[in-house]
Design an enzyme around this catalytic site. Sequence first.
Site, PDB file in Angstrom:
ATOM      1  N   ASN A  34      41.985  31.372  36.588  1.00  0.00           N
ATOM      2  CA  ASN A  34      43.289  31.894  36.172  1.00  0.00           C
ATOM      3  C   ASN A  34      43.293  33.411  36.317  1.00  0.00           C
ATOM      4  O   ASN A  34      42.280  34.008  36.687  1.00  0.00           O
ATOM      5  CB  ASN A  34      43.615  31.445  34.744  1.00  0.00           C
ATOM      6  CG  ASN A  34      42.604  31.956  33.735  1.00  0.00           C
ATOM      7  OD1 ASN A  34      42.505  33.153  33.490  1.00  0.00           O
ATOM      8  ND2 ASN A  34      41.817  31.044  33.173  1.00  0.00           N
ATOM      9  N   ARG A  35      44.436  34.007  36.060  1.00  0.00           N
ATOM     10  CA  ARG A  35      44.613  35.435  36.341  1.00  0.00           C
ATOM     11  C   ARG A  35      44.183  36.382  35.225  1.00  0.00           C
ATOM     12  O   ARG A  35      44.480  37.564  35.279  1.00  0.00           O
ATOM     13  CB  ARG A  35      46.076  35.715  36.688  1.00  0.00           C
ATOM     14  CG  ARG A  35      46.529  35.032  37.950  1.00  0.00           C
ATOM     15  CD  ARG A  35      47.925  35.473  38.329  1.00  0.00           C
ATOM     16  NE  ARG A  35      48.386  34.730  39.484  1.00  0.00           N
ATOM     17  CZ  ARG A  35      48.024  34.999  40.738  1.00  0.00           C
ATOM     18  NH1 ARG A  35      47.223  36.016  40.983  1.00  0.00           N
ATOM     19  NH2 ARG A  35      48.485  34.259  41.721  1.00  0.00           N
TER      20      ARG A  35
END
Length: 231
Positions: A34-35
């Site tokens: 994920n970011r």
Amino acid sequence: GQIASEPGPLAGKRVLITAGGTREPLDPVRFLGNRSSGKQGIALARAAAAAGAEVELIAAHIEVAIPDGIKSSSVETALDLREATLEAAARSDVVIMAAAVADFRPAEVTDSKIKKRDDAADPVITLVRNPDILVEVVQQRGTDGTPLIVGFAAETGDDRGNVLDYALSKLERKGCDLLVLNRVGRHLVFGQDETEITVLARSGAEPQSHRGSKDSAAATVIERIVAELSG
Ligand code: CTP
Ligand code: CA
């Protein structure tokens, strides 16, 4: 090494912070991620240390340096993070769950690299749910209410609800003491230095919003924690 305890409102308190984002392997060379950059978690670690706390950081793939003097360990997957967090939470006064935990992981991890094949169908990835670590930390909490537990909620809002409604029901569902709401999007919050947060409290205190750097947001969260601890 451990940071020398400084005087401050969190002097003598052990604060556990999870930061970054977990990575869930698919094969030896690939993962689902994920970011999350870990910037907010690191800012919280700094702010807690500045307030005199003994900080312990569990880092799940962070993109920024860990400040000197912060005791830390690193984990890869949600299951690793769960084990490390439940263990450390048992000896903490405050737990801040800033890490972005993968909700799902691939049901199977292959021992060898997944190859393209002309004689077989393209692969379909089946996902299974990861445990909710925050909920488990709440369940493991002592009858004296220790540790104080702080969750994060990254919300984009959608056609089924707005961010505040989602965050309020998340606070209820998770059973944590404080929930820090972040409005996120592709270009908002993740990896950025500026952020907009709203701190929601189970104690019924008014929601408190803050816009500014991740460092000043962290200071706001730490102030709220100090207020909760002092009743
Ligand atoms: N969290 C956790 N374990 C998980 C998922 C989330 O401990 N398996 C924690 C996060 O660290 C965060 C909080 O729960 O502090 C909220 O995470 P979020 O992803 O916003 O909530 P979810 O319950 O996963 O709901 P959603 O479906 O909106 O992702
Ligand atoms: Ca989630």
